[in-house]
Design an enzyme around this catalytic site. Sequence first.
Site, short mmCIF file in Angstrom:
data_model
loop_
_atom_site.label_atom_id
_atom_site.label_comp_id
_atom_site.label_asym_id
_atom_site.label_seq_id
_atom_site.Cartn_x
_atom_site.Cartn_y
_atom_site.Cartn_z
N THR A 13 -0.83 7.48 -1.23
CA THR A 13 -2.37 7.10 -1.58
C THR A 13 -2.28 6.42 -2.88
O THR A 13 -1.40 6.64 -3.80
CB THR A 13 -3.19 8.45 -1.36
N GLY A 27 -9.85 12.61 5.15
CA GLY A 27 -9.28 13.35 4.09
C GLY A 27 -10.03 13.57 2.83
O GLY A 27 -11.28 13.25 2.77
#
Length: 354
Positions: free
Chosen positions: A211, A240
Site C-alpha cells: 500500500t 479496508g
Amino acid sequence: MHGIVGWLAVGLGLTPLVGCAPAGPRVGWEATEVVLAIHGGEGDIDEKWSNEDKERYKTKLTKALEEGRDAMMAPGGTSLDGVEAAIRVMEDSGLFDAGKGTVLDHDDHASLDASIMEGREKRAGAVAGVTIIKNPITAARRVLEKTRHVLLVGHGADLFGIREKLDIVPPDYFLNPTNWEELQREWKKDNPRFKQPGRAVAAPGHQHYGTVGAVALLNKSLAAGTSTGGLTNKMAGRVGDSPIIGAGTYADNAACAVSATGIGEFFIRYAIAHDIVARVKYQHLLAGEAADEVIKQLKTLTPPEPTEGVQGVEGGVIVLDPDGNFATRYNSTQMTRGYIKKKGPPVVILFDKK
Ligand code: ASP
C-alpha cells in the site's frame, strides 16, 4: 489537563504542569524539517529483492518525493498537492499495491481504495471499491473538493470519476502476470473461499507489493493520504482501512498527519490513525511516541493468520508533526519509505538493516 489540579492551576493563573508538552523531543525522530514523506507498505524481506528491484523502487520513490515537493512548492501549492502528486507516481509505477500494481480480489478483479485529508479544516475525501479509475488518490481529492460528501464507493465512485473527467482505464489495466500468480497461490491454499484475505507478499523474483501513503507539511498545514488495492484474495466488496478517515489516514494541524499500512480490519477496529492523533492531542505525546504506543498495541492482538516474523497484527505508520518532525513505526520486517526537506535530495529507505 487533569481534574481538579488542572482547574486549580488555571484558576490561580499558574501554568499547570500536568499535560504540558515536554521540552525537547523524547523520541528519536527519523528526520526533522521534513516537508513530505511517503511509504510503500511494509512486510517484505531483503533477500527477495534483486539489485535491479532495489534500483527500480529507489528510482520511483525518489521521483514521487521530487514530484510531490515540486507540486507543493509551485505557486499556490499546498500540502494536499504534495500528497496527491507523490501518491500518483507510486500508483502509476506498477510497483506497489496501489493503482497499476494493485492486488486482486478473490474473484479476480481489482477494486481500489484511497483517501486524502487536510489538517486545518479537516476536509477529507475518499473512494472505495473503484474499478476503472487510474488514480484513486485524485478521485479522493475530487471528492474532498467537489462534493459535500467524504466517501464514495463502487459504481457511484467510478461514475463520479467519469464525470470529473479523471483518467479512466479498462479494468484489465490492473491485471498482470504477477498479481494473477499471487492470487492463484492464495486460491491453492485450503478452502480459499472462506479463508481470510492474505497479505500481499511477493514471491522470490516477483515484485514487492505495498500500500502507498504520504504525509506533507506546508505553511504549518498538514495533509495525509493513502492508496491501495487492499489484500490479495479479499472478498469482493471488502473495504479496508485505507479509505476510512481515522483508520488508514488522518491529519490534524494540532497533532500530526498519519498514513497507515497493515491488516485493514484491525486498523478500522482500533481507529489507528485517529488514535495516534488523539494521543498527541490529549495525552500530549510526541507523534513518534503515539505511533510507538499503537504499534505496541498491535503486537498484543491476534491476527486471523499469523505472519512469519511478526508479533501480533502486522502494520506500520508514518507520522509527521506540524514542526516537520517525521517518524516511521512498524512491527514487521521492513517498511519502505522516504522523505524530503524543503531543499536537498530525497532520502529513500528500503531496508533498515542495510
Ligand atoms: N491496509 C490495506 C488494507 O487492508 C492493506 C495494506 O496496507 O497492505 O486494505
